[in-house]
Design a protein around this motif. Structure first.
Motif, PDB file in Angstrom:
ATOM      1  N   ASP A  83      44.383  44.914  57.427  1.00 13.53           N
ATOM      2  CA  ASP A  83      43.222  45.752  57.142  1.00 13.53           C
ATOM      3  C   ASP A  83      42.594  45.287  55.821  1.00 13.53           C
ATOM      4  OD1 ASP A  83      44.986  46.603  55.232  1.00 13.53           O
ATOM      5  OD2 ASP A  83      45.176  48.662  55.973  1.00 13.53           O
ATOM      6  N   ARG A  84      41.509  45.960  55.444  1.00 14.52           N
ATOM      7  CA  ARG A  84      40.752  45.523  54.269  1.00 14.52           C
ATOM      8  C   ARG A  84      41.533  45.711  52.979  1.00 14.52           C
ATOM      9  NH1 ARG A  84      34.636  47.205  54.100  1.00 14.52           N
ATOM     10  NH2 ARG A  84      34.744  45.822  55.911  1.00 14.52           N
ATOM     11  N   LYS A  85      42.319  46.781  52.856  1.00 10.32           N
ATOM     12  CA  LYS A  85      43.034  47.019  51.598  1.00 10.32           C
ATOM     13  C   LYS A  85      44.092  45.946  51.346  1.00 10.32           C
ATOM     14  CE  LYS A  85      46.577  50.393  53.152  1.00 10.32           C
ATOM     15  NZ  LYS A  85      46.224  50.446  54.583  1.00 10.32           N
ATOM     16  N   THR A  86      44.730  45.436  52.423  1.00  7.55           N
ATOM     17  CA  THR A  86      45.698  44.347  52.266  1.00  7.55           C
ATOM     18  C   THR A  86      44.992  43.073  51.832  1.00  7.55           C
ATOM     19  OG1 THR A  86      47.053  45.322  54.012  1.00  7.55           O
ATOM     20  CG2 THR A  86      47.527  43.043  53.409  1.00  7.55           C
ATOM     21  N   ARG A  87      43.832  42.821  52.449  1.00 12.06           N
ATOM     22  CA  ARG A  87      43.027  41.662  52.056  1.00 12.06           C
ATOM     23  C   ARG A  87      42.621  41.770  50.584  1.00 12.06           C
ATOM     24  NH1 ARG A  87      36.991  40.333  54.579  1.00 12.06           N
ATOM     25  NH2 ARG A  87      36.369  38.763  53.032  1.00 12.06           N
ATOM     26  N   THR A  88      42.169  42.954  50.172  1.00 11.07           N
ATOM     27  CA  THR A  88      41.704  43.153  48.801  1.00 11.07           C
ATOM     28  C   THR A  88      42.839  42.994  47.795  1.00 11.07           C
ATOM     29  OG1 THR A  88      39.988  44.676  49.576  1.00 11.07           O
ATOM     30  CG2 THR A  88      40.551  44.763  47.238  1.00 11.07           C
ATOM     31  N   LEU A  89      44.004  43.568  48.109  1.00 10.65           N
ATOM     32  CA  LEU A  89      45.155  43.452  47.212  1.00 10.65           C
ATOM     33  C   LEU A  89      45.549  41.997  47.018  1.00 10.65           C
ATOM     34  CD1 LEU A  89      47.563  44.566  45.599  1.00 10.65           C
ATOM     35  CD2 LEU A  89      48.804  44.763  47.779  1.00 10.65           C
ATOM     36  N   THR A  90      45.632  41.246  48.112  1.00 13.36           N
ATOM     37  CA  THR A  90      46.038  39.837  48.029  1.00 13.36           C
ATOM     38  C   THR A  90      45.007  39.025  47.254  1.00 13.36           C
ATOM     39  OG1 THR A  90      46.985  40.147  50.227  1.00 13.36           O
ATOM     40  CG2 THR A  90      46.924  37.912  49.383  1.00 13.36           C
ATOM     41  N   ALA A  91      43.732  39.309  47.481  1.00 11.08           N
ATOM     42  CA  ALA A  91      42.675  38.609  46.746  1.00 11.08           C
ATOM     43  C   ALA A  91      42.761  38.903  45.258  1.00 11.08           C
ATOM     44  CB  ALA A  91      41.303  39.023  47.285  1.00 11.08           C
ATOM     45  N   ILE A  92      43.070  40.148  44.903  1.00 10.83           N
ATOM     46  CA  ILE A  92      43.183  40.515  43.485  1.00 10.83           C
ATOM     47  C   ILE A  92      44.377  39.815  42.836  1.00 10.83           C
ATOM     48  CG2 ILE A  92      43.731  42.434  41.933  1.00 10.83           C
ATOM     49  CD1 ILE A  92      41.994  44.208  43.763  1.00 10.83           C
ATOM     50  N   LEU A  93      45.521  39.732  43.557  1.00 14.41           N
ATOM     51  CA  LEU A  93      46.678  39.001  43.035  1.00 14.41           C
ATOM     52  C   LEU A  93      46.298  37.548  42.755  1.00 14.41           C
ATOM     53  CD1 LEU A  93      49.603  40.345  45.276  1.00 14.41           C
ATOM     54  CD2 LEU A  93      49.124  40.914  42.881  1.00 14.41           C
ATOM     55  N   THR A 131      36.235  33.815  46.226  1.00 19.22           N
ATOM     56  CA  THR A 131      37.043  34.993  46.542  1.00 19.22           C
ATOM     57  C   THR A 131      36.362  36.271  46.074  1.00 19.22           C
ATOM     58  OG1 THR A 131      39.049  33.664  46.336  1.00 19.22           O
ATOM     59  CG2 THR A 131      39.317  36.053  46.224  1.00 19.22           C
ATOM     60  N   THR A 132      35.784  36.248  44.885  1.00 14.65           N
ATOM     61  CA  THR A 132      35.085  37.428  44.369  1.00 14.65           C
ATOM     62  C   THR A 132      33.887  37.767  45.236  1.00 14.65           C
ATOM     63  OG1 THR A 132      35.731  36.720  42.133  1.00 14.65           O
ATOM     64  CG2 THR A 132      34.094  38.467  42.301  1.00 14.65           C
ATOM     65  N   THR A 133      33.127  36.743  45.627  1.00  8.59           N
ATOM     66  CA  THR A 133      31.919  36.964  46.429  1.00  8.59           C
ATOM     67  C   THR A 133      32.247  37.448  47.833  1.00  8.59           C
ATOM     68  OG1 THR A 133      30.785  35.206  45.210  1.00  8.59           O
ATOM     69  CG2 THR A 133      29.814  35.882  47.309  1.00  8.59           C
ATOM     70  N   ILE A 134      33.141  36.748  48.509  1.00 12.95           N
ATOM     71  CA  ILE A 134      33.400  37.026  49.932  1.00 12.95           C
ATOM     72  C   ILE A 134      34.358  38.205  50.118  1.00 12.95           C
ATOM     73  CG2 ILE A 134      34.337  36.062  52.068  1.00 12.95           C
ATOM     74  CD1 ILE A 134      31.656  34.852  51.223  1.00 12.95           C
ATOM     75  N   ASP A 135      35.412  38.270  49.321  1.00 12.32           N
ATOM     76  CA  ASP A 135      36.458  39.265  49.557  1.00 12.32           C
ATOM     77  C   ASP A 135      36.227  40.597  48.849  1.00 12.32           C
ATOM     78  OD1 ASP A 135      38.337  37.698  51.207  1.00 12.32           O
ATOM     79  OD2 ASP A 135      38.457  36.440  49.450  1.00 12.32           O
ATOM     80  N   LEU A 136      35.512  40.584  47.722  1.00  9.65           N
ATOM     81  CA  LEU A 136      35.317  41.823  46.976  1.00  9.65           C
ATOM     82  C   LEU A 136      33.863  42.313  46.982  1.00  9.65           C
ATOM     83  CD1 LEU A 136      37.587  41.199  43.837  1.00  9.65           C
ATOM     84  CD2 LEU A 136      38.207  42.193  46.042  1.00  9.65           C
ATOM     85  N   TYR A 137      32.929  41.397  46.772  1.00 13.10           N
ATOM     86  CA  TYR A 137      31.521  41.786  46.593  1.00 13.10           C
ATOM     87  C   TYR A 137      30.795  42.062  47.905  1.00 13.10           C
ATOM     88  CZ  TYR A 137      26.544  41.207  45.416  1.00 13.10           C
ATOM     89  OH  TYR A 137      25.186  41.375  45.296  1.00 13.10           O
ATOM     90  N   LYS A 138      30.973  41.171  48.874  1.00 13.23           N
ATOM     91  CA  LYS A 138      30.160  41.194  50.092  1.00 13.23           C
ATOM     92  C   LYS A 138      30.240  42.519  50.836  1.00 13.23           C
ATOM     93  CE  LYS A 138      29.352  38.511  54.317  1.00 13.23           C
ATOM     94  NZ  LYS A 138      29.853  37.372  55.133  1.00 13.23           N
ATOM     95  N   HIS A 139      31.446  43.091  50.974  1.00 14.10           N
ATOM     96  CA  HIS A 139      31.620  44.307  51.762  1.00 14.10           C
ATOM     97  C   HIS A 139      31.148  45.559  51.027  1.00 14.10           C
ATOM     98  CE1 HIS A 139      33.659  42.357  55.024  1.00 14.10           C
ATOM     99  NE2 HIS A 139      34.549  41.815  54.215  1.00 14.10           N
ATOM    100  N   ARG A 140      30.851  45.437  49.751  1.00 15.54           N
ATOM    101  CA  ARG A 140      30.478  46.613  48.974  1.00 15.54           C
ATOM    102  C   ARG A 140      28.988  46.719  48.709  1.00 15.54           C
ATOM    103  NH1 ARG A 140      35.449  45.438  48.486  1.00 15.54           N
ATOM    104  NH2 ARG A 140      37.061  46.937  47.906  1.00 15.54           N
ATOM    105  N   VAL A 141      28.227  45.706  49.089  1.00 14.44           N
ATOM    106  CA  VAL A 141      26.785  45.720  48.795  1.00 14.44           C
ATOM    107  C   VAL A 141      25.925  45.686  50.050  1.00 14.44           C
ATOM    108  CG1 VAL A 141      27.102  44.637  46.558  1.00 14.44           C
ATOM    109  CG2 VAL A 141      26.723  43.198  48.564  1.00 14.44           C
ATOM    110  N   GLY A 142      26.570  45.614  51.210  1.00 16.46           N
ATOM    111  CA  GLY A 142      25.800  45.566  52.449  1.00 16.46           C
ATOM    112  C   GLY A 142      25.274  44.172  52.736  1.00 16.46           C
ATOM    113  N   LYS A 143      24.376  44.061  53.668  1.00 15.42           N
ATOM    114  CA  LYS A 143      23.874  42.763  54.134  1.00 15.42           C
ATOM    115  C   LYS A 143      22.946  42.145  53.103  1.00 15.42           C
ATOM    116  CE  LYS A 143      22.026  40.628  58.326  1.00 15.42           C
ATOM    117  NZ  LYS A 143      23.200  39.783  58.495  1.00 15.42           N
TER     118      LYS A 143
END
Length: 570
Positions: free
Chosen positions: A112-122, A430-442
């Motif tokens: 899920d997204r939270k696992t993806r986000t945690l791994t990206a942050i690590l 990683t910042t753009t695709i994994d953290l930023y993209k899903h929080r700002v919409g298209k």
């Protein structure tokens, strides 16, 4: 540094920066900027992967490691070919099929997204720190030996990298790394030839190796299970394999290098090229350090290779004690040189005397190191008494002819730039695709490229800031690997759960990853404060096993918890 050295140094670095900027400017979409338009051939991928791992730390610290401890460090890389085969068979086909920009996108498909986000942050934490160290490492050493301003050097290296990485993205990194590797290989080969040519006329290559062997520097393999030995065959094969699987399979700074390939075959060939060449390359760099050691058996070395440390102690209350050590070392050098000459001409070749004299020399260097630390404490100064990272640069500056000093300094700075560029590129992706993209919409392609460039700039500035506040560890190459080992085992375990443990679901993995990271950090600290004896290489294996075990236990206790998200087959 003569005028010719400055011309060679500045000319080499500016050529790389300008070429990379011109060749790759103008990316108009995310695929071009973050994946290089998927145009890279296998040799570009292979050289780029090698350049990413071979930072300036490799060319500064590794020869010094061999000078002090011999060839045993090469065992650290024994797991790399095994890791390359696994990644080529499992990771690459899956990443390509899912058309991901980052390795962590796959984890959202599987969990899920939270696992993806945690791994990206690590990843962002450990790689952000490492990016600062790859700038800081050459800067502090060049500052010490050349008298250049440390903060200014950090800024110069960082800014040069930022210019072409922001401009051209992944393609700029790949294009420049090919040329940087040419400079690096050329410089190291020339250094090796010059070292050998500076040995006495009657010392052949065979005799040089025999002298190194008599001094205990040619012991490559250690099959013991003694945890007091940091680098053994077993730690390399087991711990090294897990570290390399984590680094090349889940670290975006490496994943991004081969995701730019034209096809799965090109990606696989690029990684296998790296797997076949990396161990011999590290062996060669270590062997250069061993030959520097042999050189200093015939040419007197300083008691400590860090000139700043020597200056501090000679201007302190401990100056007389330090001078006494220097005088004692001079007498010991003459005695050792006579013993080596007798050894090379004596068919019996008794190595006991040479080994004993080297032990005495090591003891003198240790006494000098303690005095340096006392002098630093008395003056309330941070002084690096461990001089492993200064050995090779000392040899370069004091023994190479005009022009070649500039070339070898260009090698060191090129390596720093190539590794840092990959890290900034990956951090931005990683910042753009994994953290930023899903929080700002298209967003449009142009907006996403612009955002990626801004994140590259921000991470570049943060890396420079880390470099400006960093402090030296025992050995810089170990510091980078220690940082990786604290995080990589956990991240690899998450990916292995995704690949091979289909019954484990998102919540179990997320909880297990959190618990594991705290356990690994605790184990590292317990070892640092000497409550336990656990070399850092084993943290990769232990972290991986712990996260898999905990996740399986949690899922077993709650078999209906979470949503079943298997890897998509299309």
């Amino acid at each position: 540094m003569q005028t010719l050295d400055w011309i060679v140094l500045i000319g080499t670095l500016l050529t790389i920066v300008i070429y990379g900027t011109i060749q790759t400017r103008g990316s108009k979409n995310v695929q071009d900027y973050l994946k290089g338009g998927n145009t890279s051939k296998w040799w570009t991928i292979g050289l780029s992967v090698m350049a990413t791992q071979a930072s300036a730390i490799t060319f500064l610290s590794t020869p010094g490691q061999a000078f002090n401890d011999g060839m045993g460090f090469v065992q650290f890389y024994f797991g790399l070919p095994i890791a390359m085969i696994v990644i080529c068979m499992v990771f690459i086909p899956l990443y390509h099929r899912l058309k991901v920009y980052t390795a962590y996108e796959f984890l959202e498909n599987r969990f899920d997204r939270k696992t993806r986000t945690l791994t990206a942050i690590l990843f962002l934490i450990q790689r952000g720190l490492a990016a600062g160290i790859t700038i800081f490492a050459p800067a502090i050493i060049l500052s010490a030996v050349l008298g250049w301003n440390l903060l200014l050097l950090n800024v110069i290296i960082g800014v040069l990298v930022i210019i072409y990485t922001v401009s051209g993205g992944t393609k700029a990194v790949n294009v420049t790394q090919k040329h940087q590797m040419v400079v690096i290989f050329t410089g190291m080969i020339i250094a090796f030839v010059l070292i050998f040519n500076k040995l006495p006329d009657d010392i052949s290559f065979t005799k040089a190796v025999e002298i190194a062997g008599a001094s205990g520097k040619m012991e490559v393999l250690d099959f013991s299970f003694d945890l007091n030995n940091r680098y053994t065959f077993w730690s390399g094969i087991i711990g090294g394999t897990f570290l390399m699987l984590s680094y090349f399979g889940t670290d975006q700074s490496q994943v991004q290098r081969y995701l730019s390939g034209k096809s799965v075959k090109e990606m696989q060939l690029g990684l296998m090229f790296n797997g076949l060449l990396k161990v011999p390359m590290q062996f060669f760099i270590l062997f250069v350090g061993v030959m520097v050691f042999v050189f200093y058996q015939f040419n007197q070395a300083p008691v400590n290779f860090n000139p700043t440390a020597t200056e501090v102690v000679l201007n302190s209350q401990f100056a007389d004690e330090y001078k006494a050590i220097q005088e004692e070392q001079t007498l010991l050098f003459t005695e050792k040189k006579n013993a080596i000459n007798a050894f090379t001409s004596n068919p019996d070749r008794n190595t006991t005397t040479i080994a004993a004299l080297n032990s005495k020399n090591d003891a003198l260097r240790e006494k000098a190191r303690i005095l340096i630390e006392k002098a630093g404490e008395a003056k309330n100064l941070k002084v690096e008494s461990n001089d492993k990272d200064y050995v090779f640069i000392h040899f370069i500056l004091n023994n190479l002819p005009k022009g070649l000093i500039g070339l070898l300094l260009a090698v060191i700075l090129s390596a720093a730039m190539s590794s840092t560029a990959s890290e900034l590129n990956a951090l931005a992706s990683t910042t753009t695709i994994d953290l930023y993209k899903h929080r700002v919409g298209k967003k449009t392609e142009t907006q996403m490229v612009k955002t990626s460039k801004w994140f590259t700039l921000i991470w570049g500035i943060l890396a420079i800031c880390v470099a400006c506040i960093a402090n030296l560890a025992e050995n810089l190459i170990q510091l980078v690997n220690i940082i990786g080992s604290i995080f990589y085992g956990n991240v690899l375990g998450i990916f292995l759960l995704a690949f091979f443990f289909k019954f484990v679901r998102a919540n179990a993995v997320f909880i297990a990853a959190f618990i594991t990271q705290f356990i690994v950090i605790a184990l590292f600290l317990l070892n640092e404060f000497e409550y336990i004896n656990l070399p850092f290489l084993w943290l990769n294996f232990i972290g991986c096993v712990i996260v898999i075990t905990i996740a399986c236990l949690i899922q077993g206790l709650n078999p209906t918890q979470g949503k079943d998200l298997s890897v998509q087959s299309s």
